[in-house]
Design a protein around this motif. Structure first.
Motif, PDB file in Angstrom:
ATOM      1  N   GLN A  97       0.557  -0.877   0.330  1.00 57.29           N
ATOM      2  CA  GLN A  97      -0.226  -0.235  -0.133  1.00 57.29           C
ATOM      3  C   GLN A  97       0.949   1.164   0.080  1.00 57.29           C
ATOM      4  O   GLN A  97       1.708   1.416   1.062  1.00 57.29           O
ATOM      5  CB  GLN A  97      -1.102   0.261   0.904  1.00 57.29           C
ATOM      6  CG  GLN A  97      -1.858   1.532   1.191  1.00 57.29           C
ATOM      7  CD  GLN A  97      -2.585   1.023   2.574  1.00 57.29           C
ATOM      8  OE1 GLN A  97      -1.696   0.156   3.638  1.00 57.29           O
ATOM      9  NE2 GLN A  97      -3.646   2.291   2.259  1.00 57.29           N
ATOM     10  N   MET A 130       0.140   4.756   0.669  1.00 55.61           N
ATOM     11  CA  MET A 130      -1.191   5.620   1.364  1.00 55.61           C
ATOM     12  C   MET A 130      -0.463   7.321   0.720  1.00 55.61           C
ATOM     13  O   MET A 130       0.300   7.628  -0.096  1.00 55.61           O
ATOM     14  CB  MET A 130      -0.350   5.985   2.459  1.00 55.61           C
ATOM     15  CG  MET A 130      -0.597   4.346   3.247  1.00 55.61           C
ATOM     16  SD  MET A 130      -0.079   4.205   5.583  1.00 55.61           S
ATOM     17  CE  MET A 130      -1.473   4.534   5.899  1.00 55.61           C
ATOM     18  N   ARG A 168       2.077  10.867   0.725  1.00 55.80           N
ATOM     19  CA  ARG A 168       3.119  10.177   0.338  1.00 55.80           C
ATOM     20  C   ARG A 168       3.760   9.507   1.970  1.00 55.80           C
ATOM     21  O   ARG A 168       4.316   8.318   1.879  1.00 55.80           O
ATOM     22  CB  ARG A 168       4.403  11.373   0.197  1.00 55.80           C
ATOM     23  CG  ARG A 168       3.335  11.806  -1.478  1.00 55.80           C
ATOM     24  CD  ARG A 168       4.784  12.269  -1.644  1.00 55.80           C
ATOM     25  NE  ARG A 168       4.418  13.524  -0.648  1.00 55.80           N
ATOM     26  CZ  ARG A 168       4.415  14.623  -1.213  1.00 55.80           C
ATOM     27  NH1 ARG A 168       3.452  14.564  -2.616  1.00 55.80           N
ATOM     28  NH2 ARG A 168       4.246  16.092  -1.039  1.00 55.80           N
ATOM     29  N   ARG A 169       3.400  10.128   3.055  1.00 56.12           N
ATOM     30  CA  ARG A 169       4.199   9.479   4.463  1.00 56.12           C
ATOM     31  C   ARG A 169       4.793   8.641   4.658  1.00 56.12           C
ATOM     32  O   ARG A 169       5.205   7.420   4.705  1.00 56.12           O
ATOM     33  CB  ARG A 169       2.706   8.679   4.553  1.00 56.12           C
ATOM     34  CG  ARG A 169       1.342   8.579   4.782  1.00 56.12           C
ATOM     35  CD  ARG A 169       1.151   9.790   6.421  1.00 56.12           C
ATOM     36  NE  ARG A 169       1.239   9.069   7.604  1.00 56.12           N
ATOM     37  CZ  ARG A 169      -0.255   8.880   8.037  1.00 56.12           C
ATOM     38  NH1 ARG A 169      -1.160   9.005   6.910  1.00 56.12           N
ATOM     39  NH2 ARG A 169      -0.529   7.536   8.625  1.00 56.12           N
ATOM     40  N   PHE A 207       8.814   8.309   6.549  1.00 57.15           N
ATOM     41  CA  PHE A 207       9.567   8.462   7.640  1.00 57.15           C
ATOM     42  C   PHE A 207      10.617   9.598   7.454  1.00 57.15           C
ATOM     43  O   PHE A 207      11.684   9.228   6.959  1.00 57.15           O
ATOM     44  CB  PHE A 207       9.565   7.220   8.070  1.00 57.15           C
ATOM     45  CG  PHE A 207       9.598   6.213   7.589  1.00 57.15           C
ATOM     46  CD1 PHE A 207       8.113   6.035   9.074  1.00 57.15           C
ATOM     47  CD2 PHE A 207       9.180   5.192   7.432  1.00 57.15           C
ATOM     48  CE1 PHE A 207       7.696   5.389   9.310  1.00 57.15           C
ATOM     49  CE2 PHE A 207       8.686   3.558   7.455  1.00 57.15           C
ATOM     50  CZ  PHE A 207       7.396   3.407   8.070  1.00 57.15           C
ATOM     51  N   ALA A 208      10.104  10.575   8.165  1.00 64.25           N
ATOM     52  CA  ALA A 208      10.731  12.090   7.698  1.00 64.25           C
ATOM     53  C   ALA A 208      11.949  12.572   7.868  1.00 64.25           C
ATOM     54  O   ALA A 208      13.351  12.861   7.370  1.00 64.25           O
ATOM     55  CB  ALA A 208      10.046  13.058   7.786  1.00 64.25           C
ATOM     56  N   GLU A 209      12.250  11.650   9.407  1.00 65.33           N
ATOM     57  CA  GLU A 209      13.709  11.871   9.716  1.00 65.33           C
ATOM     58  C   GLU A 209      14.896  10.077   9.884  1.00 65.33           C
ATOM     59  O   GLU A 209      15.807  10.658  10.212  1.00 65.33           O
ATOM     60  CB  GLU A 209      13.365  11.235  10.894  1.00 65.33           C
ATOM     61  CG  GLU A 209      12.968  13.318  11.469  1.00 65.33           C
ATOM     62  CD  GLU A 209      12.231  13.014  13.175  1.00 65.33           C
ATOM     63  OE1 GLU A 209      12.927  11.643  13.953  1.00 65.33           O
ATOM     64  OE2 GLU A 209      11.517  13.666  12.823  1.00 65.33           O
ATOM     65  N   PHE A 210      14.099   9.651   8.757  1.00 62.51           N
ATOM     66  CA  PHE A 210      15.219   7.824   8.101  1.00 62.51           C
ATOM     67  C   PHE A 210      15.829   8.665   6.794  1.00 62.51           C
ATOM     68  O   PHE A 210      15.269   9.077   6.161  1.00 62.51           O
ATOM     69  CB  PHE A 210      14.050   7.581   7.649  1.00 62.51           C
ATOM     70  CG  PHE A 210      14.147   6.275   9.330  1.00 62.51           C
ATOM     71  CD1 PHE A 210      14.262   6.442  10.235  1.00 62.51           C
ATOM     72  CD2 PHE A 210      13.535   5.467   8.802  1.00 62.51           C
ATOM     73  CE1 PHE A 210      13.814   6.043  11.405  1.00 62.51           C
ATOM     74  CE2 PHE A 210      12.875   4.261  10.123  1.00 62.51           C
ATOM     75  CZ  PHE A 210      13.004   4.718  11.046  1.00 62.51           C
ATOM     76  N   GLY A 250      12.606  13.296   4.510  1.00 63.30           N
ATOM     77  CA  GLY A 250      12.648  14.500   4.714  1.00 63.30           C
ATOM     78  C   GLY A 250      12.810  16.003   3.894  1.00 63.30           C
ATOM     79  O   GLY A 250      11.936  16.339   3.587  1.00 63.30           O
ATOM     80  N   LEU A 293      14.143  15.539   0.482  1.00 64.98           N
ATOM     81  CA  LEU A 293      13.421  15.229  -0.739  1.00 64.98           C
ATOM     82  C   LEU A 293      12.572  15.784  -1.430  1.00 64.98           C
ATOM     83  O   LEU A 293      11.335  16.225  -0.439  1.00 64.98           O
ATOM     84  CB  LEU A 293      12.665  13.572  -1.117  1.00 64.98           C
ATOM     85  CG  LEU A 293      14.134  12.719  -0.791  1.00 64.98           C
ATOM     86  CD1 LEU A 293      13.464  11.866  -0.595  1.00 64.98           C
ATOM     87  CD2 LEU A 293      15.384  12.635  -1.168  1.00 64.98           C
ATOM     88  N   GLY A 334       8.845  16.625  -3.361  1.00 62.60           N
ATOM     89  CA  GLY A 334       7.557  15.387  -3.526  1.00 62.60           C
ATOM     90  C   GLY A 334       7.292  14.921  -4.570  1.00 62.60           C
ATOM     91  O   GLY A 334       7.042  13.657  -3.946  1.00 62.60           O
ATOM     92  N   GLN A 369       9.503  12.031  -2.561  1.00 67.56           N
ATOM     93  CA  GLN A 369       8.981  11.506  -1.754  1.00 67.56           C
ATOM     94  C   GLN A 369       8.178  10.744  -2.030  1.00 67.56           C
ATOM     95  O   GLN A 369       7.857   9.491  -1.867  1.00 67.56           O
ATOM     96  CB  GLN A 369       8.253  12.050  -0.734  1.00 67.56           C
ATOM     97  CG  GLN A 369       9.040  13.185  -0.099  1.00 67.56           C
ATOM     98  CD  GLN A 369       8.999  13.911   1.331  1.00 67.56           C
ATOM     99  OE1 GLN A 369       7.776  13.905   1.279  1.00 67.56           O
ATOM    100  NE2 GLN A 369       9.616  14.908   1.724  1.00 67.56           N
ATOM    101  N   ARG A 382       8.700   1.855  -0.911  1.00 68.78           N
ATOM    102  CA  ARG A 382       8.657   1.389   0.553  1.00 68.78           C
ATOM    103  C   ARG A 382       7.826   0.415  -0.250  1.00 68.78           C
ATOM    104  O   ARG A 382       7.561  -0.820   0.627  1.00 68.78           O
ATOM    105  CB  ARG A 382       8.361   2.452   1.272  1.00 68.78           C
ATOM    106  CG  ARG A 382       8.491   2.224   2.776  1.00 68.78           C
ATOM    107  CD  ARG A 382       8.223   3.683   3.666  1.00 68.78           C
ATOM    108  NE  ARG A 382       6.992   3.394   2.969  1.00 68.78           N
ATOM    109  CZ  ARG A 382       6.641   4.597   3.643  1.00 68.78           C
ATOM    110  NH1 ARG A 382       7.083   5.492   4.474  1.00 68.78           N
ATOM    111  NH2 ARG A 382       5.275   5.596   3.944  1.00 68.78           N
TER     112      ARG A 382
END
Lengths: 298, 261
Positions: free
Chosen positions: B86, B88, B91-92, B94-97, B138, B140, B142, B145, B152
């Motif tokens: 999926q 979502m 984009r969602r 993981f901004a800090e990864f 975070g 990148l 839009g 992302q 992912r």
């Protein structure tokens, strides 16, 4: 000079122990967004189990410590399953209040188990001293430093490198997305409590080691982890080490020199020092010195 | 085949969001699910992937089956293991990864060797992610992302990929890229359910389309047919017969605002 080095080393010892306690808070906070106020009680129970495994069961100290860590880890995971899991999806503040309840349950348990006596750990170093480069140091300070730092390093490496560690960090950032990637979030919560419990157990042993011993109210020592967390950042495992050591050394130096240089401050000022540092840090850098600033595209 | 049959979903025990939705995604197909805001598109995806309970939703009737086996009672991690990926809405990432850590989380359910293979596949599909593998996600753009979110989801090598509005907030050029990538991913053997408001884009690559309105499928048919349909052209593609309208004469209350079905 010798006095200075000795107090710095003592500061290292207590500082690393504070850092180890702080790691437990940080792990639970990162996974579940909850400040775990039950942590001090877990720490005391760690000290109790170490003592119990050494003296009652008769295990050698090196086996009693891991046994105590496992016991506290299981206990912590049980607390999570029973008290915290139903709070998933509730506001973090409500969940934090539940941890206060868990604290009192465990604290009463600790009182029952320990009673009003002071228990000792049966550690091998006691009050022995060792001479390093011409300075006579307490073995216990060196043992505390090494054990706490190795444990923190192991936890940090686990979070950084392992797949479950990565899943734990992902859950901390965005639970729903982590679930959508197939992460079993409930298991992550349980595991984070278990790891926090194991570190709390180890820290409890370190607190109770050497001359001091442990009684139930020693749990208050764990609150020293709060300044460490504020200084290091609530979400940073690595940050706890320098922060803990800084606070430990500040406390230790105050204890050594304050009676001579600032006697008008009265007794036991060293106990207050960590909290003074905390207030200063909160005024200057509220997210801590090593905490993450939010990543934001502008 | 991924089949949703007669699905009814209720939020908070009272809000009926889906009122008997049925749709099918065949092996190797791209299927578009169109609908306006609040039609229930995202809810369909949540019902399929087991994420309803996070939002206090519940399936009260109907089934979701994967090759005939019911999957609507499985939790999220079990549906991932069953082969449903999926992407979502919004984009969602993981901004800090870093980019690579994001992808590794996507490969949480698969074993080590397949994570390496998955990384290779994703970096092949999205060379820009390979360039930026060490960067914090975070920062990148839009579009990047969105690619990361798709990559992912691909890490678990799903047989069915569900995308929730991948076109949201993207520049037209980026949109074209994402569109081509979806075709490419489909050609590599992943069936796609594309939830979109951008009907133009969705119908241009889909074989089959469904139109959802206030919790009901009001129209379904081959993408060709939908693209030619007068109502779809007017409501979703923004096209009207050239010169057919004299705007001075338009009486707004007369304009059809909903589907007559």
């Amino acid at each position: 000079m010798e006095e200075l080095i000795a107090s710095v080393v003592r500061g290292l010892g207590i500082g690393s122990t504070y850092a180890l306690i702080a790691v437990g808070f940080v792990i639970v906070y990162r996974a579940t967004d909850v400040v775990n106020f039950a942590h001090p009680a877990l720490m005391i129970l760690g000290a109790y189990y170490t003592s119990w495994f050494t003296f009652t069961v008769g295990l050698p100290f090196v086996l009693a410590v891991p046994a105590a860590m496992v016991s506290v880890a299981v206990l912590a995971a049980l607390c999570e399953r029973i008290a915290m899991r139903p709070m998933v999806g509730e506001p973090p503040f409500a969940a934090a209040m539940v941890t206060v309840g868990v604290f009192f349950v465990l604290f009463v348990l600790a009182f029952r188990l320990i009673g009003t006596t002071v228990i000792t750990m049966g550690d091998p170093w006691g009050l022995e001293r060792v001479t390093v480069l011409g300075v006579r140091l307490f073995q216990v300070d060196l043992a505390k430093t090494v054990i706490a730092l190795v444990a923190i390093g192991a936890v940090a490496a686990f979070l950084k490198r392992s797949r479950i560690g990565l899943a734990m960090r992902a859950t901390a950032l965005d639970q729903e997305v982590a679930m959508a990637q197939g992460v079993k979030v409930g298991r992550v919560f349980g595991l984070s409590w278990a790891i926090a419990g194991a570190t709390a157990g180890l820290a409890g042993m370190l607190i109770g080691t050497a001359a001091g011993g442990v009684e139930p109210v020693t749990a208050l020592v764990a609150l020293k982890a709060l300044p460490v967390i504020i200084l290091g950042g609530l979400d940073s495992v690595e940050g706890t080490v320098p922060a803990g050591i800084a606070i430990g050394i500040a406390e230790s130096l105050t204890r050594t020199y304050q009676p001579a240089y600032a006697p008008w401050l009265g007794a036991n000022v060293d106990v207050v020092v960590p909290y003074l540092i905390m207030i200063l840090v909160l005024m200057v850098r509220p997210y801590g010195i090593f905490g993450t600033r939010q990543v934001q595209r502008i | 085949m991924l089949a949703v049959e007669n699905l009814e979903v209720v939020y908070e025990g009272v809000i009926l969001v889906l009122k008997g939705v049925s749709l099918k995604v065949g092996e190797g197909q791209i299927v578009a699910l169109l609908g306006a805001n609040g039609a229930g598109k995202t809810t369909v995806l949540r019902a399929i992937t087991g994420l309803l309970d996070v939002h206090r939703g519940e399936i009260t009737q109907g089934t979701v089956t994967l090759d005939g086996a019911p999957i609507h009672h499985l939790d999220a991690s079990a549906t991932v293991a069953a082969g449903i990926g999926q992407v979502m809405e919004g984009r969602r990432v993981f901004a800090e990864f870093t980019v690579e850590e994001n992808l590794r989380v996507g490969g949480h359910t698969v074993d080590r060797g397949r994570v390496a293979a998955g990384l290779e596949r994703v970096y092949g599909l999205f060379p820009v992610l390979a360039e930026r593998r060490g960067q914090v996600a975070g920062y990148l753009s839009g579009g990047e992302q969105q690619m990361l979110a798709i990559g992912r989801a691909l890490m678990a090598s799903p047989r069915y990929l569900l995308l929730d509005e991948p076109s949201l907030g993207l520049a037209p050029r980026m949109l074209g890229q994402i569109r081509e990538l979806l075709v490419e991913i489909n050609a590599q053997g992943t069936s796609v359910l594309l939830v979109e408001q951008n009907a133009n884009m969705a119908l241009s690559i889909a074989e089959h389309g469904y139109v959802l309105e206030t919790g009901k499928v009001v129209m379904d048919g081959p993408a060709e047919a939908l693209r030619g349909d007068k109502d779809v052209r007017e409501f979703y593609l923004g096209l009207r017969e050239e010169g057919a309208v004299d705007f001075r004469q338009v009486k707004h209350y007369r304009r059809r605002k909903r589907w007559l079905s």
